[in-house]
Design an enzyme around this catalytic site. Structure first.
Site, PDB file in Angstrom:
ATOM      1  CB  CYS A   2      -0.966   0.089   1.173  1.00  0.00           C
ATOM      2  SG  CYS A   2      -2.214  -1.189   1.179  1.00  0.00           S
ATOM      3  CE  LYS A 594      11.312  -3.499  -6.172  1.00  0.00           C
ATOM      4  NZ  LYS A 594      11.887  -4.733  -6.678  1.00  0.00           N
TER       5      LYS A 594
HETATM    6  C1  F6R Z   1      11.338 -11.245  -5.143  1.00  0.00           C
HETATM    7  C2  F6R Z   1      11.344 -10.116  -4.239  1.00  0.00           C
HETATM    8  C3  F6R Z   1      11.020 -10.366  -2.806  1.00  0.00           C
HETATM    9  C4  F6R Z   1      11.839  -9.449  -1.902  1.00  0.00           C
HETATM   10  C5  F6R Z   1      11.408  -9.590  -0.448  1.00  0.00           C
HETATM   11  C6  F6R Z   1      12.266  -8.765   0.480  1.00  0.00           C
HETATM   12  O1  F6R Z   1      11.666 -10.838  -6.429  1.00  0.00           O
HETATM   13  O2  F6R Z   1      11.579  -9.015  -4.625  1.00  0.00           O
HETATM   14  O3  F6R Z   1      11.194 -11.695  -2.450  1.00  0.00           O
HETATM   15  O4  F6R Z   1      13.185  -9.787  -2.039  1.00  0.00           O
HETATM   16  O5  F6R Z   1      10.071  -9.211  -0.323  1.00  0.00           O
HETATM   17  O6  F6R Z   1      12.229  -7.417   0.118  1.00  0.00           O
HETATM   18  P1  F6R Z   1      13.347  -6.408   0.600  1.00  0.00           P
HETATM   19  O7  F6R Z   1      14.619  -6.770  -0.059  1.00  0.00           O
HETATM   20  O8  F6R Z   1      12.848  -5.060   0.210  1.00  0.00           O
HETATM   21  O9  F6R Z   1      13.458  -6.577   2.086  1.00  0.00           O
END
Ligand code: F6R
Length: 599
Positions: A2, A594
């Protein structure tokens, strides 16, 4: 998960385009639904929202024509309440006087909704963003219309981590509160705004005001005031001038951000190495890694970042003899939360720097008195602020939901640190950008060709051994994330201990063999091919291995430790081409976000 954005300007105008732009810049945080609300000087609220992504919904509901001097937009990644019109945000209060939107999770949502219904409020959906609005409405109605006091009281009722923005038609201000979820304010010419993060603010202003947990932001066109939620006291904080780049969310001629970001890998790897060579933080980081005196260093992350931690642990162990334990954020709490202490160090790795599962582990490490090192891409993130020392990934903005260039730079960063811990010359890493460029160019056609076969399958495995095990996990994650096929990554020698039973005629298994591991990998390949499976091998040119494989994607031989990073590229491309061939948008796969700021 969100994203929220709110703005107030000094005159009524067409606010729609500003809100649409902010929504687009926040859409990596969620794309289950989107909505905009504007308030005119006469106090009329125009609310438009629906299920779908920002481009579709904004065109259909003509967001661009929305007028007002106050505006709110929200991008939703569904947790409480299915994606639906009712649950799309922003939300109105019972009588349509207030409008607000949130990011985060209100964990006592069900109990609060029951309370509102008992008290006769009009509850339209099941989303906890609506709960935030009713929680304020309830106290507003009781306290004679004081928004600030109503928000302070609502804060005591709402359990969980969240941020929300809200406004009342008759109160010429916009209010926001931060409790655990990201929030930053911006002060521009004739406007002020607030958002879940910077990219939606920077096109409007570079003057920003940081907001911390437990603070309420009151926005008027002239300025921003901060108040402590507990005592209601005014907080003085200086604004900051942000002089970093304004990331341009453009595909630069590529059909998708994912492909663009894969092609950016050589450049960002070069930039990261340059930065590390000149960074004074690296020395402090290395000192902290050396400090434990024989105690293992914990490398903590989730998803793709966890896979980088796995690779980092191999690098630390094999190159520098430093014992490193790769561990998932929640697993760190469960498995080591009682045993870590002041002598311990953990490196927390997160692209966004906002992943709640990681930040929870940071909190535990802090409580236990251990050292907190951060590796992150988003500057100004919660992880950056929570770290004793941090190193940036220097990738620029990663828009596509599947992480690509940030994984590569996490791996490069760990390799660099392992070299420094081992007191090895880091000069050989300078070849990486060129090698990454070459492998990207040479892998596109073979990856596309392999995809033609994989396309017909909804179930497959990725196998790696030792250094390539993390790459197999990452290849499998990318593939399942953006093709919706089931794909599992495992240690290749483990395949015969059970999963081999999945193999039947034509069943695809992708093997990744690092230089030096080819002869051993031939056994694992043959275990599959003699049972009718199809072996797809990613390896350097190797006659014996090649003759045992059905498909062979060559990644030229290079240093054994650099090679797994290069082998990531064909795996990313296979997932990308398969996703596109299936008619899926790889940048925004269903159900994902993301930035995951929830447990
Ligand atoms: C897969 C992906 C997720 C992130 C995970 C951790 O392509 O992007 O598995 O790696 O949600 O996110 P961060 O690195 O932002 O802690």
């Amino acid at each position: 998960m969100c994203g929220i954005f709110g703005i107030i300007t000094n005159e009524e105008q067409i606010l729609g385009p500003i809100l649409i732009d902010a929504a687009r810049r926040l859409s990596y945080r969620g794309y289950d639904s989107v909505g905009c609300a504007t308030v005119s000087t006469g106090g009329e609220i125009d609310l438009r929202k629906d299920v779908g992504c920002v481009n579709d919904v904004s065109a259909r509901l003509r967001f661009a024509e929305m007028r007002g001097y106050r505006g709110i937009t929200q991008l939703r990644w569904a947790t409480f309440g299915a994606p639906s019109y009712e649950n799309a945000q922003p939300h109105l209060d019972s009588d349509g006087d207030m409008v607000g939107a949130h990011n985060g999770n209100v964990v006592n949502n069900v109990q609060m909704r029951e309370l509102f219904i008992r008290e006769g409020l009009t509850v339209r959906g099941t989303n906890d963003g609506e709960t935030c609005v009713h929680a304020v409405e309830r106290h507003f109605d009781r306290n004679g219309g004081q928004m600030l006091e109503a928000i302070r009281a609502a804060y005591n009722d709402l359990e969980g981590d969240y941020a929300f923005v809200i406004t009342h038609r008759d109160d010429h201000r916009l209010y926001a509160i931060k409790k655990g979820s990201g929030l930053v304010a911006g002060l521009g010419d004739g406007l002020t705004c607030v958002s879940s993060d910077l990219p939606s603010i920077l096109p409007l202003t570079r003057r920003i005001l940081r907001v911390y947990d437990g603070e309420i932001v009151v926005l008027s066109p002239e300025g921003v005031e901060l108040y402590g939620v507990h005592d209601g006291a005014r907080i003085d904080r200086r604004t900051e001038w942000y002089d970093g780049p304004i990331e341009v969310a453009e595909k630069g001629g590529y059909p998708h951000f994912m492909l663009k970001e894969i092609h950016e890998q050589p450049t960002v790897a070069g930039e990261l190495l340059h930065l590390l060579n000149g960074s004074r933080h690296v020395g402090r980081f290395l000192d902290a890694l050396r400090a434990p005196g024989g105690r293992p260093v914990y490398l903590v992350g989730c998803g793709t970042s966890y896979h980088a931690c796995l690779l980092g642990a191999y690098y630390f162990n094999q190159l520098a003899g430093v014992a490193a334990v790769p561990v998932l954020g929640p697993q760190f709490i469960e498995q080591y939360g009682q045993s870590v202490g002041p002598a311990d160090t953990a490196v927390f790795v997160s692209q966004s720097g906002e992943t709640k599962d990681v930040l929870n582990a940071v909190k535990v490490m802090r409580q236990r008195g251990g050292r907190v090192l951060g590796v992150l891409n988003v500057l100004g993130s919660t992880l950056m602020n929570a770290s004793d020392v941090y190193l940036p990934l220097a990738c620029g903005y990663e828009i596509s939901v599947p992480a690509t260039k940030t994984f590569v730079n996490q791996a490069v960063l760990f390799l660099y640190l392992a070299h420094r811990l081992a007191e090895r010359d880091t000069a050989e890493l300078d070849n990486l950008p060129g090698l990454l460029a070459l492998v990207t160019e040479l892998s596109e056609e073979p990856a596309r060709a392999v995809t033609a076969y994989l396309q017909g399958w909804d179930d497959l495995y990725y196998l790696g051994y030792g250094l390539t095990h993390p790459i197999a996990l990452e290849g499998a994650l990318k593939l399942k994330e953006i093709t919706y096929a089931h794909c599992e990554g495992i240690f290749s020698s483990e395949f015969k201990h059970g999963p081999l039973s999945a193999v039947h005629d034509g069943y695809p298994v992708v093997f990744i063999a690092a230089p030096g591991d080819e002869m051993m990998m031939i056994n694992h390949v043959n275990e599959v091919t003699v049972r009718g499976g199809r072996s797809i091998v990613i390896a350097a040119q190797h006659e014996a291995l090649h003759s045992n494989a059905h498909d062979y994607l060559v990644v030229d031989e290079t240093d054994r430790y650099l090679w797994p990073i290069l082998a990531t590229v064909p795996a990313q491309l296979v997932a990308y081409f398969m996703s596109v061939a299936r008619g899926i948008d790889p940048d925004f796969p269903r159900n994902l976000s993301k930035t995951l700021t929830v447990d």
